[in-house]
Design an enzyme around this catalytic site. Structure first.
Site, PDB file in Angstrom:
ATOM      1  N   ARG A   1       0.809  -1.232   0.000  1.00 43.58           N
ATOM      2  CA  ARG A   1       0.000   0.000   0.000  1.00 43.58           C
ATOM      3  C   ARG A   1       0.837   1.275   0.000  1.00 43.58           C
ATOM      4  O   ARG A   1       0.380   2.337   0.402  1.00 43.58           O
ATOM      5  CB  ARG A   1      -0.982   0.031   1.170  1.00 43.58           C
ATOM      6  CG  ARG A   1      -1.947  -1.119   1.128  1.00 43.58           C
ATOM      7  CD  ARG A   1      -3.221  -0.830   1.879  1.00 43.58           C
ATOM      8  NE  ARG A   1      -4.165  -1.898   1.638  1.00 43.58           N
ATOM      9  CZ  ARG A   1      -4.142  -3.085   2.254  1.00 43.58           C
ATOM     10  NH1 ARG A   1      -3.223  -3.320   3.171  1.00 43.58           N
ATOM     11  NH2 ARG A   1      -5.021  -3.991   1.954  1.00 43.58           N
TER      12      ARG A   1
ATOM     13  N   GLU B   1      12.749  18.246 -24.641  1.00 44.93           N
ATOM     14  CA  GLU B   1      11.826  18.569 -23.540  1.00 44.93           C
ATOM     15  C   GLU B   1      12.262  19.860 -22.833  1.00 44.93           C
ATOM     16  O   GLU B   1      11.427  20.613 -22.338  1.00 44.93           O
ATOM     17  CB  GLU B   1      11.750  17.430 -22.519  1.00 44.93           C
ATOM     18  CG  GLU B   1      11.316  16.088 -23.089  1.00 44.93           C
ATOM     19  CD  GLU B   1       9.810  15.956 -23.337  1.00 44.93           C
ATOM     20  OE1 GLU B   1       9.052  16.909 -23.037  1.00 44.93           O
ATOM     21  OE2 GLU B   1       9.404  14.897 -23.837  1.00 44.93           O
TER      22      GLU B   1
ATOM     23  N   LYS C   1       8.704  22.911 -14.563  1.00 39.85           N
ATOM     24  CA  LYS C   1       7.764  21.796 -14.363  1.00 39.85           C
ATOM     25  C   LYS C   1       7.257  21.769 -12.920  1.00 39.85           C
ATOM     26  O   LYS C   1       6.074  21.544 -12.670  1.00 39.85           O
ATOM     27  CB  LYS C   1       8.420  20.460 -14.738  1.00 39.85           C
ATOM     28  CG  LYS C   1       7.437  19.298 -14.523  1.00 39.85           C
ATOM     29  CD  LYS C   1       7.755  18.033 -15.260  1.00 39.85           C
ATOM     30  CE  LYS C   1       6.629  17.012 -15.014  1.00 39.85           C
ATOM     31  NZ  LYS C   1       6.886  15.715 -15.632  1.00 39.85           N
TER      32      LYS C   1
ATOM     33  N   ARG D   1      -1.774  21.843 -15.800  1.00 38.61           N
ATOM     34  CA  ARG D   1      -0.698  20.890 -16.130  1.00 38.61           C
ATOM     35  C   ARG D   1      -0.790  20.431 -17.588  1.00 38.61           C
ATOM     36  O   ARG D   1       0.198  19.987 -18.171  1.00 38.61           O
ATOM     37  CB  ARG D   1      -0.725  19.699 -15.159  1.00 38.61           C
ATOM     38  CG  ARG D   1       0.474  18.775 -15.294  1.00 38.61           C
ATOM     39  CD  ARG D   1       0.646  17.827 -14.109  1.00 38.61           C
ATOM     40  NE  ARG D   1       1.723  16.878 -14.340  1.00 38.61           N
ATOM     41  CZ  ARG D   1       2.188  16.015 -13.447  1.00 38.61           C
ATOM     42  NH1 ARG D   1       1.672  15.977 -12.232  1.00 38.61           N
ATOM     43  NH2 ARG D   1       3.166  15.184 -13.746  1.00 38.61           N
TER      44      ARG D   1
ATOM     45  N   ASN E   1       1.657  19.281 -22.343  1.00 33.83           N
ATOM     46  CA  ASN E   1       1.489  18.462 -23.554  1.00 33.83           C
ATOM     47  C   ASN E   1       1.865  19.221 -24.818  1.00 33.83           C
ATOM     48  O   ASN E   1       1.680  18.696 -25.919  1.00 33.83           O
ATOM     49  CB  ASN E   1       0.035  17.977 -23.667  1.00 33.83           C
ATOM     50  CG  ASN E   1      -0.300  17.013 -22.554  1.00 33.83           C
ATOM     51  OD1 ASN E   1       0.514  16.165 -22.202  1.00 33.83           O
ATOM     52  ND2 ASN E   1      -1.475  17.158 -21.976  1.00 33.83           N
TER      53      ASN E   1
ATOM     54  N   HIS F   1       3.088  17.555 -27.942  1.00 32.39           N
ATOM     55  CA  HIS F   1       2.958  16.116 -27.730  1.00 32.39           C
ATOM     56  C   HIS F   1       1.797  15.478 -28.478  1.00 32.39           C
ATOM     57  O   HIS F   1       1.851  14.287 -28.778  1.00 32.39           O
ATOM     58  CB  HIS F   1       2.860  15.811 -26.232  1.00 32.39           C
ATOM     59  CG  HIS F   1       4.206  15.787 -25.559  1.00 32.39           C
ATOM     60  ND1 HIS F   1       5.016  16.901 -25.485  1.00 32.39           N
ATOM     61  CD2 HIS F   1       4.898  14.794 -24.960  1.00 32.39           C
ATOM     62  CE1 HIS F   1       6.141  16.584 -24.847  1.00 32.39           C
ATOM     63  NE2 HIS F   1       6.089  15.305 -24.521  1.00 32.39           N
TER      64      HIS F   1
ATOM     65  N   HIS G   1       3.288  12.602 -30.397  1.00 34.68           N
ATOM     66  CA  HIS G   1       2.955  11.185 -30.197  1.00 34.68           C
ATOM     67  C   HIS G   1       2.532  10.541 -31.511  1.00 34.68           C
ATOM     68  O   HIS G   1       2.835   9.377 -31.771  1.00 34.68           O
ATOM     69  CB  HIS G   1       1.826  11.038 -29.175  1.00 34.68           C
ATOM     70  CG  HIS G   1       2.277  11.236 -27.759  1.00 34.68           C
ATOM     71  ND1 HIS G   1       1.487  11.849 -26.803  1.00 34.68           N
ATOM     72  CD2 HIS G   1       3.435  10.913 -27.140  1.00 34.68           C
ATOM     73  CE1 HIS G   1       2.156  11.888 -25.659  1.00 34.68           C
ATOM     74  NE2 HIS G   1       3.329  11.331 -25.831  1.00 34.68           N
TER      75      HIS G   1
ATOM     76  N   HIS H   1      11.506   9.804 -28.707  1.00 31.44           N
ATOM     77  CA  HIS H   1      10.402  10.622 -28.203  1.00 31.44           C
ATOM     78  C   HIS H   1      10.720  12.111 -28.385  1.00 31.44           C
ATOM     79  O   HIS H   1       9.889  12.879 -28.869  1.00 31.44           O
ATOM     80  CB  HIS H   1      10.150  10.287 -26.738  1.00 31.44           C
ATOM     81  CG  HIS H   1       9.091  11.130 -26.104  1.00 31.44           C
ATOM     82  ND1 HIS H   1       7.764  11.035 -26.450  1.00 31.44           N
ATOM     83  CD2 HIS H   1       9.164  12.109 -25.168  1.00 31.44           C
ATOM     84  CE1 HIS H   1       7.067  11.920 -25.753  1.00 31.44           C
ATOM     85  NE2 HIS H   1       7.889  12.578 -24.963  1.00 31.44           N
TER      86      HIS H   1
HETATM   87  N1  NAD Z   1       6.078   9.995 -15.692  1.00 33.59           N
HETATM   88  C1  NAD Z   1       6.193  11.016 -16.509  1.00 33.59           C
HETATM   89  O1  NAD Z   1       5.781  12.146 -16.185  1.00 33.59           O
HETATM   90  C2  NAD Z   1       6.859  10.817 -17.834  1.00 33.59           C
HETATM   91  C3  NAD Z   1       7.243  11.933 -18.575  1.00 33.59           C
HETATM   92  C4  NAD Z   1       7.930  11.725 -19.774  1.00 33.59           C
HETATM   93  C5  NAD Z   1       8.225  10.440 -20.194  1.00 33.59           C
HETATM   94  N2  NAD Z   1       7.838   9.363 -19.432  1.00 33.59           N
HETATM   95  C6  NAD Z   1       8.157   7.988 -19.854  1.00 33.59           C
HETATM   96  O2  NAD Z   1       9.563   7.862 -19.903  1.00 33.59           O
HETATM   97  C7  NAD Z   1       9.906   6.840 -20.829  1.00 33.59           C
HETATM   98  C8  NAD Z   1      11.054   7.329 -21.681  1.00 33.59           C
HETATM   99  O3  NAD Z   1      12.151   7.592 -20.851  1.00 33.59           O
HETATM  100  P1  NAD Z   1      13.645   7.572 -21.408  1.00 33.59           P
HETATM  101  O4  NAD Z   1      13.701   8.386 -22.626  1.00 33.59           O
HETATM  102  O5  NAD Z   1      14.502   7.887 -20.260  1.00 33.59           O
HETATM  103  O6  NAD Z   1      13.810   6.069 -21.916  1.00 33.59           O
HETATM  104  P2  NAD Z   1      14.400   4.732 -21.251  1.00 33.59           P
HETATM  105  O7  NAD Z   1      14.116   4.658 -19.821  1.00 33.59           O
HETATM  106  O8  NAD Z   1      13.891   3.638 -22.112  1.00 33.59           O
HETATM  107  O9  NAD Z   1      15.967   4.898 -21.474  1.00 33.59           O
HETATM  108  C9  NAD Z   1      16.500   4.949 -22.772  1.00 33.59           C
HETATM  109  C10 NAD Z   1      17.669   3.973 -22.927  1.00 33.59           C
HETATM  110  O10 NAD Z   1      18.810   4.523 -22.292  1.00 33.59           O
HETATM  111  C11 NAD Z   1      19.423   3.553 -21.451  1.00 33.59           C
HETATM  112  N3  NAD Z   1      20.066   4.317 -20.386  1.00 33.59           N
HETATM  113  C12 NAD Z   1      19.508   4.891 -19.309  1.00 33.59           C
HETATM  114  N4  NAD Z   1      20.398   5.614 -18.623  1.00 33.59           N
HETATM  115  C13 NAD Z   1      21.574   5.486 -19.287  1.00 33.59           C
HETATM  116  C14 NAD Z   1      22.871   6.012 -19.081  1.00 33.59           C
HETATM  117  N5  NAD Z   1      23.127   6.863 -18.077  1.00 33.59           N
HETATM  118  N6  NAD Z   1      23.843   5.673 -19.957  1.00 33.59           N
HETATM  119  C15 NAD Z   1      23.576   4.851 -21.022  1.00 33.59           C
HETATM  120  N7  NAD Z   1      22.368   4.339 -21.268  1.00 33.59           N
HETATM  121  C16 NAD Z   1      21.378   4.656 -20.409  1.00 33.59           C
HETATM  122  C17 NAD Z   1      18.310   2.663 -21.034  1.00 33.59           C
HETATM  123  O11 NAD Z   1      18.790   1.382 -20.663  1.00 33.59           O
HETATM  124  C18 NAD Z   1      17.445   2.615 -22.292  1.00 33.59           C
HETATM  125  O12 NAD Z   1      17.944   1.623 -23.168  1.00 33.59           O
HETATM  126  C19 NAD Z   1       8.645   6.527 -21.609  1.00 33.59           C
HETATM  127  O13 NAD Z   1       8.139   5.304 -21.167  1.00 33.59           O
HETATM  128  C20 NAD Z   1       7.693   7.659 -21.236  1.00 33.59           C
HETATM  129  O14 NAD Z   1       6.343   7.256 -21.249  1.00 33.59           O
HETATM  130  C21 NAD Z   1       7.174   9.543 -18.273  1.00 33.59           C
HETATM  131 ZN    ZN Z   2       7.578  14.177 -23.590  1.00 27.27          ZN
END
Ligand code: NAD
Ligand code: ZN
Length: 367
Positions: A123, A187, A227, A241, A245, A248, A252, A265
């Site tokens: 929880r 971003e 943010k 908030r 987007n 986006h 997307h 992305h």
């Molecule tokens: N919660 C939120 O508000 C929010 C906002 C934006 C995006 N997201 C989510 O975030 C995700 C995308 O995140 P991302 O772009 O970080 O992708 P990711 O987490 O897939 O990382 C990208 C790649 O980089 C590698 N990696 C990570 N750190 C590294 C480092 N220091 N050195 C070398 N390689 C490294 C990872 O293993 C992966 O292969 C999506 O799922 C998206 O939906 C969430």
């Molecule tokens: Zn984004």
């Protein structure tokens, strides 16, 4: 402005975001202080584990903590109920208790997955975000959205669950491929456009493969500051908030149409922002020179700007399936000026004809 930390103001759930470069010792001290029962759950992926996890686990062990590890396969496929089950299993078999912190060491995939697990396990366990991609440092680690993907769409399962703190260390970015760094910078450009246009000039000087970790720290700090203000004003996205987007809705759609491997992305969001800027000229009076200022910064960072080349009927079909669409309208984030976003509901029909007309003008002047 304090350069090295800020607070996300959410009353009794307020939390700090620390901005550091090469500060593992401090991270370990903060985790030791939080881990009241001498153990923690470290969630990471195999890539991050090999690059940064082992050193952190070693330091945590040396500081007397018992580390339960859950290491998932890199990529979106781990952000699923199967991925969550794997982490729940590792946690419960490893003997976590209600005061065991869950530490997300990784990019947005790990952050969203670990956040979801922390919000549901026993929880709710204390959560710490240690973002290792620029995308995660400037966006996903702050704000409390957790998410899992479902076969019918991304991020359809999730919770709002804020971390106890975020530890953003630019030294992690040294191992991140330059393309992923650029993706995160898209971003940052978004935050600059929405709330801090002065940041655009600093961004333009970073170049396509930024290696200056201290300069990166300062743009990261500025983007997260923007943010954090928005999250503090509208934690669960009932109104303001939604401006986050920006770029986006179309982004997307470009991402889904090109295939998630072809465009990162951030690249897709760069294209989505370019289209949204031109829509803003038409629909909300944005001066064209402001569009040019932003596209110039995106290009200087090595991000794509030619949204026309990517705009196909299939892209528009994706827009119509956007989860933020309501009936025959979609809410678009447009700008009246840089720093002045406005959310405008627009009929698909009008959006489609405006985009088609803009896309046909492929002789647009670039000065
Ligand atoms: N919660 C939120 O508000 C929010 C906002 C934006 C995006 N997201 C989510 O975030 C995700 C995308 O995140 P991302 O772009 O970080 O992708 P990711 O987490 O897939 O990382 C990208 C790649 O980089 C590698 N990696 C990570 N750190 C590294 C480092 N220091 N050195 C070398 N390689 C490294 C990872 O293993 C992966 O292969 C999506 O799922 C998206 O939906 C969430
Ligand atoms: Zn984004």
């Amino acid at each position: 402005m304090n350069d090295s930390q800020l607070t996300v103001e959410l009353g009794s759930r307020s939390y700090p975001v620390y901005f550091r470069t090469a500060a593992r010792t401090e991270l370990v001290e903060r985790l030791v202080a939080l881990a009241a029962t001498g153990r923690l759950l470290l969630v990471t992926d195999t890539t991050v584990d090999a690059l940064h996890g082992a050193a952190l686990v070693g330091a945590l062990g040396a500081a007397g903590l018992r580390v339960v590890q859950a290491t998932v396969t890199p990529g979106e496929a781990s952000k699923t109920i199967a991925g969550a089950t794997a982490v729940w299993d590792a946690a419960l078999n490893g003997g976590v208790d209600r005061r065991t912190p869950v530490v997300a060491l990784g990019g947005g995939v790990v952050g969203d997955l670990a956040g979801f697990v922390a919000s549901t396990l026993l929880r709710g366990l204390p959560l710490v975000q240690v973002p290792t991609t620029l995308m995660a440092q400037v966006d996903s680690s702050v704000g409390g959205k957790t998410g899992l993907n479902h076969p019918t769409g991304k991020n359809l399962i999730g919770t709002f669950y804020q971390p106890r703190f975020v530890f953003s260390d630019t030294a992690f970015l040294e191992t991140l491929p330059a393309r992923q760094v650029r993706s995160g910078l898209a971003e940052v450009v978004k935050h600059a456009v929405l709330g801090a246009p002065v940041l655009l000039d600093a961004l333009a000087t970073l170049g396509p493969a930024p290696a200056d970790l201290v300069a990166l720290r300062s743009v990261t700090r500025a983007a997260v500051g923007h943010k954090a203000e928005i999250v503090a004003a509208d934690e669960t996205e009932t109104g303001l908030r939604a401006v986050l987007n920006f770029g986006h809705t179309l982004g997307h759609a470009f991402e889904a149409d090109a295939g998630f491997e072809a465009l990162t992305h951030g690249e897709a969001v760069a294209l989505g922002m370019c289209a949204a800027l031109e829509l803003s000229e038409r629909l909300s009076g944005l001066p064209p020179r402001e569009t040019h200022r932003v596209t110039g910064v995106l290009a200087a960072l090595g991000l794509p700007t030619d949204w026309r080349a990517a705009f196909t009927p299939a892209v528009f079909a994706h827009v119509q399936r956007d989860k933020k669409a309501r009936g025959d309208r979609v809410k678009l984030v447009l700008l009246t000026r840089l720093g002045e976003p406005t959310v405008v509901p627009i009929h698909f029909h009008d959006l489609g004809s405006t985009l088609t007309a803009l896309a046909a003008q492929n002789t647009r002047k670039t000065t």
